[in-house]
Design a protein around this motif. Sequence first.
Motif, PDB file in Angstrom:
ATOM      1  N   ALA A   1      15.555  -8.741  -8.018  1.00  0.00           N
ATOM      2  CA  ALA A   1      16.114  -7.877  -9.064  1.00  0.00           C
ATOM      3  C   ALA A   1      15.545  -6.467  -8.941  1.00  0.00           C
ATOM      4  O   ALA A   1      16.275  -5.469  -9.082  1.00  0.00           O
ATOM      5  N   LEU A   2      14.251  -6.401  -8.652  1.00  0.00           N
ATOM      6  CA  LEU A   2      13.608  -5.090  -8.498  1.00  0.00           C
ATOM      7  C   LEU A   2      14.251  -4.309  -7.353  1.00  0.00           C
ATOM      8  O   LEU A   2      14.525  -3.105  -7.478  1.00  0.00           O
ATOM      9  N   ASP A   3      14.468  -5.013  -6.226  1.00  0.00           N
ATOM     10  CA  ASP A   3      15.103  -4.353  -5.076  1.00  0.00           C
ATOM     11  C   ASP A   3      16.496  -3.855  -5.443  1.00  0.00           C
ATOM     12  O   ASP A   3      16.879  -2.731  -5.074  1.00  0.00           O
ATOM     13  N   ASP A   4      17.254  -4.698  -6.187  1.00  0.00           N
ATOM     14  CA  ASP A   4      18.595  -4.289  -6.601  1.00  0.00           C
ATOM     15  C   ASP A   4      18.513  -3.029  -7.461  1.00  0.00           C
ATOM     16  O   ASP A   4      19.286  -2.068  -7.285  1.00  0.00           O
ATOM     17  N   GLU A   5      17.554  -3.074  -8.342  1.00  0.00           N
ATOM     18  CA  GLU A   5      17.386  -1.946  -9.257  1.00  0.00           C
ATOM     19  C   GLU A   5      17.024  -0.675  -8.484  1.00  0.00           C
ATOM     20  O   GLU A   5      17.581   0.403  -8.730  1.00  0.00           O
ATOM     21  N   ARG A   6      16.130  -0.791  -7.526  1.00  0.00           N
ATOM     22  CA  ARG A   6      15.708   0.382  -6.727  1.00  0.00           C
ATOM     23  C   ARG A   6      16.882   0.913  -5.914  1.00  0.00           C
ATOM     24  O   ARG A   6      17.069   2.113  -5.786  1.00  0.00           O
ATOM     25  N   ARG A   7      17.662  -0.026  -5.376  1.00  0.00           N
ATOM     26  CA  ARG A   7      18.835   0.414  -4.612  1.00  0.00           C
ATOM     27  C   ARG A   7      19.785   1.192  -5.513  1.00  0.00           C
ATOM     28  O   ARG A   7      20.320   2.244  -5.133  1.00  0.00           O
TER      29      ARG A   7
ATOM     30  N   THR B   1      11.789  -2.661  -1.897  1.00  0.00           N
ATOM     31  CA  THR B   1      10.354  -2.890  -1.621  1.00  0.00           C
ATOM     32  C   THR B   1      10.149  -3.561  -0.267  1.00  0.00           C
ATOM     33  O   THR B   1       9.102  -3.396   0.362  1.00  0.00           O
ATOM     34  N   GLY B   2      11.141  -4.340   0.152  1.00  0.00           N
ATOM     35  CA  GLY B   2      11.002  -5.064   1.432  1.00  0.00           C
ATOM     36  C   GLY B   2      10.075  -6.251   1.319  1.00  0.00           C
ATOM     37  O   GLY B   2       9.648  -6.803   2.337  1.00  0.00           O
ATOM     38  N   LEU B   3       9.739  -6.635   0.089  1.00  0.00           N
ATOM     39  CA  LEU B   3       8.765  -7.728  -0.081  1.00  0.00           C
ATOM     40  C   LEU B   3       9.417  -9.041  -0.524  1.00  0.00           C
ATOM     41  O   LEU B   3       8.759 -10.073  -0.565  1.00  0.00           O
ATOM     42  N   THR B   4      10.710  -9.010  -0.842  1.00  0.00           N
ATOM     43  CA  THR B   4      11.358 -10.218  -1.361  1.00  0.00           C
ATOM     44  C   THR B   4      11.290 -11.356  -0.340  1.00  0.00           C
ATOM     45  O   THR B   4      11.000 -12.506  -0.688  1.00  0.00           O
ATOM     46  N   ASP B   5      11.542 -11.038   0.926  1.00  0.00           N
ATOM     47  CA  ASP B   5      11.519 -12.098   1.953  1.00  0.00           C
ATOM     48  C   ASP B   5      10.118 -12.691   2.099  1.00  0.00           C
ATOM     49  O   ASP B   5       9.955 -13.901   2.275  1.00  0.00           O
TER      50      ASP B   5
ATOM     51  N   ALA C   1       0.826  -1.206   0.000  1.00  0.00           N
ATOM     52  CA  ALA C   1       0.000   0.000   0.000  1.00  0.00           C
ATOM     53  C   ALA C   1       0.858   1.252   0.000  1.00  0.00           C
ATOM     54  O   ALA C   1       0.451   2.292  -0.522  1.00  0.00           O
ATOM     55  N   SER C   2       2.044   1.140   0.582  1.00  0.00           N
ATOM     56  CA  SER C   2       2.908   2.315   0.653  1.00  0.00           C
ATOM     57  C   SER C   2       3.808   2.401  -0.596  1.00  0.00           C
ATOM     58  O   SER C   2       4.568   3.319  -0.749  1.00  0.00           O
TER      59      SER C   2
END
Lengths: 700, 298
Positions: free
Chosen positions: A58-64, A71-75, A24-25
């Motif tokens: 990959a998305l998290d890596d890209e955002r970093r 996103t904090g959603l990978t885990d 949501a955030s």
Amino acid sequence: MRAALLLALLALPAHADDLVGEAASADAAIEERVRLVLGHRLEGKFEVLDADVASFAALDDERRARGLSPTGLTDDVRYLAAGLAFTRDAQRDALRAVLDAHPDPIVRKCAEHRLEVDDAARADQLLADDRHNRRAGVVNDFVRPLGIFSGGALLAALNPFLLAGSAIDSVATTAINLWHYGRLSRQEREALVHYRTLLEREPDTGDAPEIARAIRQLGTKRAAAVCDDTVAAGRRAFEAHDLDHAAFYLLDAHRLDGCGKKAERLLARTDEARARRAAEEEAGRWPVDDAPSPRLTELEDYRAVLVATAAGTPSGMIEAASHFLERHDGSRFAPSARYARAIGRDLAGHHEEARDALAVVARDKSSVGRHVASLLASPDFDRVAAIDEAERRHRRDVVRYVFLGGRVDGRTAVYNAAQLGAAGVQAAESIGIFNVIGVATRAWQAWRHDPVSNQTIIDRGEELLAREPSSPHAADVHARLADAYERAGNYGRALMHYHATPDPSPKRIAALEAKLADRMLDDAGHAGSGNRTLLEAIVRHFGETKAADKARKRLHDMPGTGETVIARDVLDANPALLGPGALDLDPRLLDGDRTNGELADAGVTLADGELRLTLYNVPGPGQHVETRSLSPDVYARARGAAEEALYARLLTAVRKDTDTGRYERYMPFFIQGTVGDDGVAVYPGVKMRRDQSEDRELYE
Amino acid sequence: MRTLAAALLLAAALASAPARAGDATGAYAPYEDLLEVLGDLTWHLRDDLYRFPPPKDPTGHDVYRLALSRLEHWEKRYPGRLRDVVGYARAEALERLGEYAKAADGYGQVAVEGSPLADQARTARERAGAFAQAAALPEEGPDVNATLGALRRKLDAWGRLVERWTGTPYETAALVEEERLERTAAMVVARNRRILEDGNLTAEHALRFLVQKHADSRNLPDHILRLGDLYADVARDYVEQHERPLAFDEDEFVQRADRALDMYRKVAAWDGAREKPEAQGRFAAFDAYKTSVLARYR
């Protein structure tokens, strides 16, 4: 496979909420990805979800790389995928991978929990703890007798023989421990059940051969333990002359596989004893073979006594028996006539005279004399004497406990024998009889908590009062029962009986009420939903006691039915709760500045469509409650958010033993001081592992 | 012929030979004198069997059953010796054991003999006969209502006997019978509560009535346990009828279960009650059931 799917399905609702909450955030694209992941999860596609994990990583890596927060959603996705793994082994590998990736606390806790609740893992842990505790027990018991300040060591300064005694004690204790080392433990029972459950659920797991071996080994041990326990129960019953129970246990043992031989001998002895008892009972139902006949001169008078006794008229019995005794005092039927006369007197209400007369008959060597003697010895005959006897026995047992300690079992006997063997008569000092510290300790314990059962006194007293409520002894029995109940810790009954005594002292009543209130307060601590009732009862009935003050405070602090309480520290840890989608509170309430309003530790309470804030007074000390009415949908949203935060807090709370210090887990040893039956001892030892099973009683 | 007769007599004597005392001693020793048996029996003829348990001898046996057995063995060992006294005492023991028809017969035999006990035996025969008539009334019918009707009629008959013998030692025997029948009626209702209208409530009322009416009875703890059993059954029924998790209401279940536990606990804490260990066991068992149900639905 089915189990794995079930696990994943069970895991889904909470984490779907997490995902949605976190999404949501984030932006709409992330939300769309989350929707896709949930779809894949519902379709049960492990491989696709596995790809989703890679995609989110990959998305998290890209955002970093773009300087954005991940996103904090990978885990969460990784945990979701683990739930769909096809086999137990694959699922455990996936869960370990989740943990290796340093997930957020909630995912970590969930993954850890899934790994811990695996039956084989639990069984392995139980067996490892059990092995450790057995070894630690042997080492500790070996070291303990050599404790530098133990009674034995202090006396050893005066007498070197005693030092040798302690060494022998240590060796003997270790020998006994090693003898019992292989006994089936509670943990082994539980482990066996877990292994069996796992094999039933997952027969194809890679650990199956190893688990099957463990099951065979533990199963054999368990069968032997069941046999030994059943035979031991039979032996105990046999030794207590409880032949019916002995027969039950021994027959049961006889039917167990491989246990027949162990039970055989004792079963034969039980059979013999039962036959002997039956023969004795049968014999007691018959007259002797040559029952004496009255002489012709006494026949009529004897018959008159019989007729009067059969008719059961007390005056007739007394008259006929007296007449017989006047005329035939030397007859062999005289004791019987005296017995009939005594019964007549008792039935006529002359109990004391009857008792004296019976005592005379009991001294006679005749059949009736023996019979009356056994009657007089039975507790039903003289109930006051039975209470006296029970009290005497109780006093004697307490004295025995104080001077000799608890019951001497086989272990204590070996211990004492070892000491005596090493040091001769001097060892007597260290085996408890003359151990002043031990005696003093036990005396103190006996004074605080009666070590001996009062039940016989209580049963006898209650029976007397039930049968003879207006007996002249009733007041005395009430007083004695009040004492017995107080010693037994049953203060309610003690109070009731004490009230029934002629001049109850208000001081003692107050003391008993205080003890009763303390006991109720203790009970209220464990009584769950019933504790409010108990606390209110303390306040209502024992308002003047200290326990009542504590009860009032606990009632005041207790949340009402249907209330959701969010303490300040929960709000501190979850600032999102302050937002408009949750409790909608001003953040300044938590900024530490009281001048602009500050929440107290009690925090906020949601109940009955209202939000109650406990705030510090400004200016001045104290607190006050401010109430805000919420519309139904705002109230429902606030309550949902609060309960979610409370659940997350409960889930991630560190379950630390309050008795365990911060760095204690790094110290495998302890140093302990004890004051016990054998005096003061200070000794080092290996720490035992705590039994953390939740279903302990199922495997006792 | 004479030899054959002698052999038959010897065989009969051997066949009926009493058990030998052997080396039995103390309370188990054979008795020498009939007065010893009569004395024990007479001593307990007026015992209140309604309020207190039957008396026991020092070996733990019921005094009435033991006296009956000893008197029967006396008759076998010494047939005809002191027949009126033995017959009268035997009838007294039978009467105390609730065998009213046999007792009436026994009294009747003494009444027709020329015994000093004949007058008393006639009165006793009349009394035991009235008790036997009430005891012979049926207790069962083809269905629940007929059974309850039969029990009602039998209760009326015993009620009349209670009135007739009020204030005498025989009142307690009638009270024991009345209590037994009321308990039977309550248990019939409890067993059939599912087919009776408002069955649970009716069963509860019946058992509560039993507890209240027989507050002085020695069986009071047992009545309370039966009420606890009913509450326990109702709680189990609730679980069976609301097996699906969302249909199950914890508070509803706890309320029902706690009523059963309250009853069990009353008896479990009742010092001196013979039912105490049983109640402790039931409390523990039902408490474990409650815990297990709650764990299942949490």
